[in-house]
Scaffold this motif. Sequence first.
Motif, PDB file in Angstrom:
ATOM      1  N   UNK A 193       0.829  -1.209   0.000  1.00  0.00           N
ATOM      2  CA  UNK A 193       0.000   0.000   0.000  1.00  0.00           C
ATOM      3  C   UNK A 193       0.864   1.260   0.000  1.00  0.00           C
ATOM      4  N   UNK A 194       1.886   1.273   0.855  1.00  0.00           N
ATOM      5  CA  UNK A 194       2.749   2.448   0.947  1.00  0.00           C
ATOM      6  C   UNK A 194       3.533   2.670  -0.346  1.00  0.00           C
ATOM      7  N   UNK A 195       4.023   1.579  -0.932  1.00  0.00           N
ATOM      8  CA  UNK A 195       4.757   1.686  -2.187  1.00  0.00           C
ATOM      9  C   UNK A 195       3.866   2.281  -3.276  1.00  0.00           C
ATOM     10  N   UNK A 196       2.629   1.793  -3.343  1.00  0.00           N
ATOM     11  CA  UNK A 196       1.697   2.305  -4.352  1.00  0.00           C
ATOM     12  C   UNK A 196       1.381   3.777  -4.118  1.00  0.00           C
ATOM     13  N   UNK A 197       1.160   4.142  -2.867  1.00  0.00           N
ATOM     14  CA  UNK A 197       0.730   5.503  -2.554  1.00  0.00           C
ATOM     15  C   UNK A 197       1.855   6.525  -2.663  1.00  0.00           C
ATOM     16  N   UNK A 198       3.062   6.171  -2.222  1.00  0.00           N
ATOM     17  CA  UNK A 198       4.128   7.170  -2.129  1.00  0.00           C
ATOM     18  C   UNK A 198       5.292   6.963  -3.099  1.00  0.00           C
ATOM     19  N   UNK A 199       5.419   5.760  -3.644  1.00  0.00           N
ATOM     20  CA  UNK A 199       6.560   5.482  -4.522  1.00  0.00           C
ATOM     21  C   UNK A 199       6.126   4.997  -5.901  1.00  0.00           C
ATOM     22  N   UNK A 200       4.895   5.247  -6.245  1.00  0.00           N
ATOM     23  CA  UNK A 200       4.393   4.854  -7.552  1.00  0.00           C
ATOM     24  C   UNK A 200       4.381   3.349  -7.778  1.00  0.00           C
ATOM     25  N   UNK A 201       4.393   2.576  -6.700  1.00  0.00           N
ATOM     26  CA  UNK A 201       4.385   1.116  -6.807  1.00  0.00           C
ATOM     27  C   UNK A 201       5.700   0.525  -7.272  1.00  0.00           C
ATOM     28  N   UNK A 202       6.755   1.343  -7.321  1.00  0.00           N
ATOM     29  CA  UNK A 202       8.042   0.877  -7.846  1.00  0.00           C
ATOM     30  C   UNK A 202       8.826   0.013  -6.866  1.00  0.00           C
ATOM     31  N   UNK A 203       8.629   0.184  -5.584  1.00  0.00           N
ATOM     32  CA  UNK A 203       9.356  -0.604  -4.587  1.00  0.00           C
ATOM     33  C   UNK A 203       8.557  -1.862  -4.276  1.00  0.00           C
ATOM     34  N   UNK A 204       9.101  -3.001  -4.694  1.00  0.00           N
ATOM     35  CA  UNK A 204       8.395  -4.272  -4.514  1.00  0.00           C
ATOM     36  C   UNK A 204       9.310  -5.240  -3.758  1.00  0.00           C
ATOM     37  N   UNK A 205       9.152  -5.322  -2.448  1.00  0.00           N
ATOM     38  CA  UNK A 205      10.005  -6.229  -1.676  1.00  0.00           C
ATOM     39  C   UNK A 205       9.582  -7.683  -1.863  1.00  0.00           C
ATOM     40  N   UNK A 206      10.549  -8.587  -1.767  1.00  0.00           N
ATOM     41  CA  UNK A 206      10.232 -10.026  -1.805  1.00  0.00           C
ATOM     42  C   UNK A 206       9.728 -10.479  -0.444  1.00  0.00           C
ATOM     43  N   UNK A 207      10.349  -9.940   0.623  1.00  0.00           N
ATOM     44  CA  UNK A 207       9.922 -10.287   1.984  1.00  0.00           C
ATOM     45  C   UNK A 207       9.913  -9.035   2.851  1.00  0.00           C
ATOM     46  N   UNK A 208       8.951  -8.999   3.752  1.00  0.00           N
ATOM     47  CA  UNK A 208       8.862  -7.951   4.764  1.00  0.00           C
ATOM     48  C   UNK A 208       8.478  -8.662   6.047  1.00  0.00           C
ATOM     49  N   UNK A 209       9.288  -8.476   7.088  1.00  0.00           N
ATOM     50  CA  UNK A 209       8.990  -9.201   8.322  1.00  0.00           C
ATOM     51  C   UNK A 209       9.502  -8.465   9.551  1.00  0.00           C
ATOM     52  N   UNK A 210       8.915  -8.836  10.687  1.00  0.00           N
ATOM     53  CA  UNK A 210       9.374  -8.352  11.984  1.00  0.00           C
ATOM     54  C   UNK A 210      10.562  -9.201  12.414  1.00  0.00           C
ATOM     55  N   UNK A 211      11.529  -8.591  13.071  1.00  0.00           N
ATOM     56  CA  UNK A 211      12.658  -9.338  13.617  1.00  0.00           C
ATOM     57  C   UNK A 211      12.916  -8.868  15.046  1.00  0.00           C
ATOM     58  N   UNK A 212      13.504  -9.737  15.840  1.00  0.00           N
ATOM     59  CA  UNK A 212      13.793  -9.402  17.239  1.00  0.00           C
ATOM     60  C   UNK A 212      15.274  -9.168  17.493  1.00  0.00           C
TER      61      UNK A 212
END
Length: 191
Positions: free
Chosen positions: A87-106
């Motif tokens: 959603x953020x990539x589409x709204x602020x970066x024109x959808x150009x940033x497409x990560x393969x993984x996004x995750x929480x880490x400790x």
Amino acid sequence: MSADPAQSLSGQPPRAPRTSAVEVRRSTRRRRTVSAYREGDVTVVLIPARMSAAEEKRWVTVMLDKLAAQESRRRLGDDGLSARAAQLSAQYLGGRAIPRTVRWVTNQNSRWGSCTPAEGSIRLSHRLQGMPEYVVDYVLLHELAHLLMPGHGPDFWRLLESYPRTERARGYLEGVVAAARLPHPPTAHEE
């Protein structure tokens, strides 16, 4: 922040802000441990009976923060984080940033997030969980921008200009770091 203010990070309508009452229950059997749980609209904090009023106040704050972080983790898992990144990539970066993984880490205690552009991976510190949405959005957007522009040069910062809460989020995070450096008041047994 999401394009639709009626949506939270999980994609669900946000819950009304918790303004629940806090009930502190003291126990003579409880020696050291402090715990808390939700009982309907009341947050119950269990503390040792011998704890001072100052310690009680500090522990209530700590336990409310812990509960909020736990509830945030339940609401926004890695899948929700990936959806938010899209959603953020589409709204602020024109959808150009497409990560393969996004995750929480400790294992990130000295940074809020990291990105490996070659792998397309983004990792956010678990310390962000429970912080305001606009702060998590900023860190996620910051890492998404690194997929397009490594480093922190002028071109990188131009990518973030369209996010209206950049300065506010940065200020919030600086405040968290500064607060962690403040001396803590001594507890009763240290005095």
